[in-house]
Design a protein around this motif. Structure first.
Motif, short mmCIF file in Angstrom:
data_model
loop_
_atom_site.label_atom_id
_atom_site.label_comp_id
_atom_site.label_asym_id
_atom_site.label_seq_id
_atom_site.Cartn_x
_atom_site.Cartn_y
_atom_site.Cartn_z
N GLY A 106 0.82 -1.20 0.00
CA GLY A 106 0.00 0.00 0.00
C GLY A 106 0.85 1.25 0.00
O GLY A 106 1.94 1.28 -0.57
N GLY A 107 0.36 2.30 0.65
CA GLY A 107 1.13 3.53 0.83
C GLY A 107 1.45 4.26 -0.46
O GLY A 107 0.70 4.24 -1.43
N GLN A 108 2.63 4.88 -0.46
CA GLN A 108 3.03 5.71 -1.59
C GLN A 108 3.19 4.90 -2.87
O GLN A 108 2.88 5.37 -3.97
CB GLN A 108 4.33 6.44 -1.26
CG GLN A 108 4.65 7.59 -2.21
CD GLN A 108 5.79 8.44 -1.70
OE1 GLN A 108 6.60 8.01 -0.89
NE2 GLN A 108 5.85 9.68 -2.16
N ALA A 109 3.65 3.66 -2.75
CA ALA A 109 3.82 2.81 -3.93
C ALA A 109 2.47 2.55 -4.60
O ALA A 109 2.36 2.59 -5.84
CB ALA A 109 4.48 1.49 -3.55
N LEU A 110 1.45 2.32 -3.80
CA LEU A 110 0.12 2.08 -4.35
C LEU A 110 -0.44 3.36 -4.98
O LEU A 110 -1.07 3.31 -6.04
CB LEU A 110 -0.81 1.58 -3.25
CG LEU A 110 -2.26 1.27 -3.66
CD1 LEU A 110 -2.30 0.25 -4.80
CD2 LEU A 110 -3.06 0.78 -2.46
N LYS A 111 -0.22 4.48 -4.35
CA LYS A 111 -0.66 5.75 -4.93
C LYS A 111 -0.03 5.96 -6.30
O LYS A 111 -0.72 6.30 -7.28
CB LYS A 111 -0.30 6.91 -4.01
CG LYS A 111 -0.65 8.28 -4.58
CD LYS A 111 -0.19 9.42 -3.67
CE LYS A 111 -0.45 10.77 -4.33
NZ LYS A 111 -0.03 11.90 -3.46
#
Length: 377
Positions: free
Chosen positions: A330-335
């Motif tokens: 998740g997190g920034q990578a998912l964004k």
């Protein structure tokens, strides 16, 4: 020579349990997805169908092997269709270890939660939170529906084309981040076309509303049509009160009111009302993917899907695309992964997010007639 030892029944059973425990501990951990959604109140049908759409998509993903071998585990929390309820649901899901969030069917429920979740780098995909308050913001919020001022503009085009020149406007203030934006869009377009608008007193929570007062205020306004940015309960109740007074009021209503409950609350008094909507999954001209979804939904839940189920299913599938790119992170990578989504096949056409996680998708107009919504354009 070492002897081969045979385990007795009890010892063997213990060993089998221990082996199963070891295997379970080695199995890929499930990906927890938070689902904050309104399951109480007069408009809860939208929430239930939205939850079902998310659940159906997750079930199909799991049946196909999950994400990098990890199953999707949904955690549903009632956001009470309110800003405070949405914020509390966000806190519960963040503290419970959700990887991402799919939900918030109303702009009001999302209004306080988005900043809270963005601060924690938790990606949120909302199926139907459409307020302009969320436009062009660099945060962790994505949505599958167009900005709701466009709903108002589409209604204004239709009202002006039908020759109406003075529109009375009423909205539900409990979801004002959605309803006010719809009316602002209507005002701007209707007045650009030479029309006039008059604002009536807003309605609040259903139990506290005096819909008779709305009807009387409309009758005294000199308006030749009524624009309702409120729930199906509000719109149906207002239509009933207008009919009791013999008031002839062509009604134009926002997408929030476009549910089968409109006919429950308004009966024949809502016939002729014009409402904004999305693609209709049960229409004869529905595309193959939308028709397949409608059939799968009916088989699982025993009824046809509302628009909220369509958008919710698409939101979960969009999240799937992002999670596959990050292998479940998740997190920034998912964004970043979701911001790169271009042309993802959806039930209502391709899905692409802009640099702010917004989409540009059309709305459609429907007319309420004999318990059905008939597509106008």
């Amino acid at each position: 020579m070492e002897r081969i030892r045979h385990l007795g029944p009890l010892t063997g059973a213990i060993a089998a349990v221990a082996a199963a425990a070891i295997l379970a501990s080695c199995a890929p951990r499930a990906i927890t997805i938070g689902v904050p959604i309104g399951l109480t109140g007069p408009a809860s049908g939208i929430g239930y169908h939205g939850r079902n759409g998310i659940e159906l998509a997750a079930a199909e993903i799991n049946a196909a092997g999950g994400i990098a071998g990890r199953m999707i585990d949904l955690r549903v929390v009632d956001d009470l269709e309110s800003p405070e309820g949405g914020l509390e649901a966000a806190r519960i899901l963040a503290e419970g270890g959700a990887t991402a969030v799919v939900g918030f069917m109303s702009s009001g429920a999302a209004s306080l939660a988005i900043d809270y979740l963005s601060e924690r780098r938790l990606v949120v995909l909302s199926p139907t939170a459409s307020s302009v308050d969320f436009n062009a913001r660099d945060d962790y919020f994505f949505r599958l529906i167009g900005s709701n001022d466009n709903q108002g503009r589409l209604l204004a085009e239709e009202a002006a084309a039908r020759g109406y020149r003075r529109a009375a406007l009423v909205y539900n203030r409990t979801n004002r981040s959605y309803t006010v934006s719809v009316l602002e869009g209507f005002q701007a377009e209707f007045e650009r076309r030479g029309g006039l608008t008059v604002m009536l007193d807003p309605v609040a929570e259903a139990a506290a509303n005096d819909y008779a007062a709305v009807a009387e205020e409309y009758a005294a306004s000199g308006a030749d049509c009524l624009v309702v940015a409120a729930s199906s309960f509000d719109a149906g109740s207002i239509a009933q009160e207008l009919a009791l007074r013999g008031a002839k009021a062509p009604v134009f209503a926002a997408m929030w009111a476009r549910t089968p409950d409109l006919f429950v609350y308004g009966g024949a008094t809502v016939d002729g009302a014009v409402l904004v909507g999305a693609a209709d999954p049960v229409a004869e001209d529905a595309g193959p993917e939308l028709s397949r979804f409608a059939e799968a939904y009916r088989a699982r839940y025993g009824e046809g899907p509302l628009f909220s189920a369509v958008f919710a299913y698409e939101a979960m599938r969009a999240l799937e695309a992002g999670l596959r790119a990050t292998r479940g992170a998740g997190g920034q990578a998912l964004k970043r992964a979701l911001l790169g989504v271009r042309g993802l096949p959806g039930l209502q056409g391709a899905i692409s997010f802009d640099a702010f996680g917004d989409v540009i998708r059309p709305y459609f107009l429907f007319e309420a007639r004999d318990g059905r919504f008939e597509r106008l354009r």
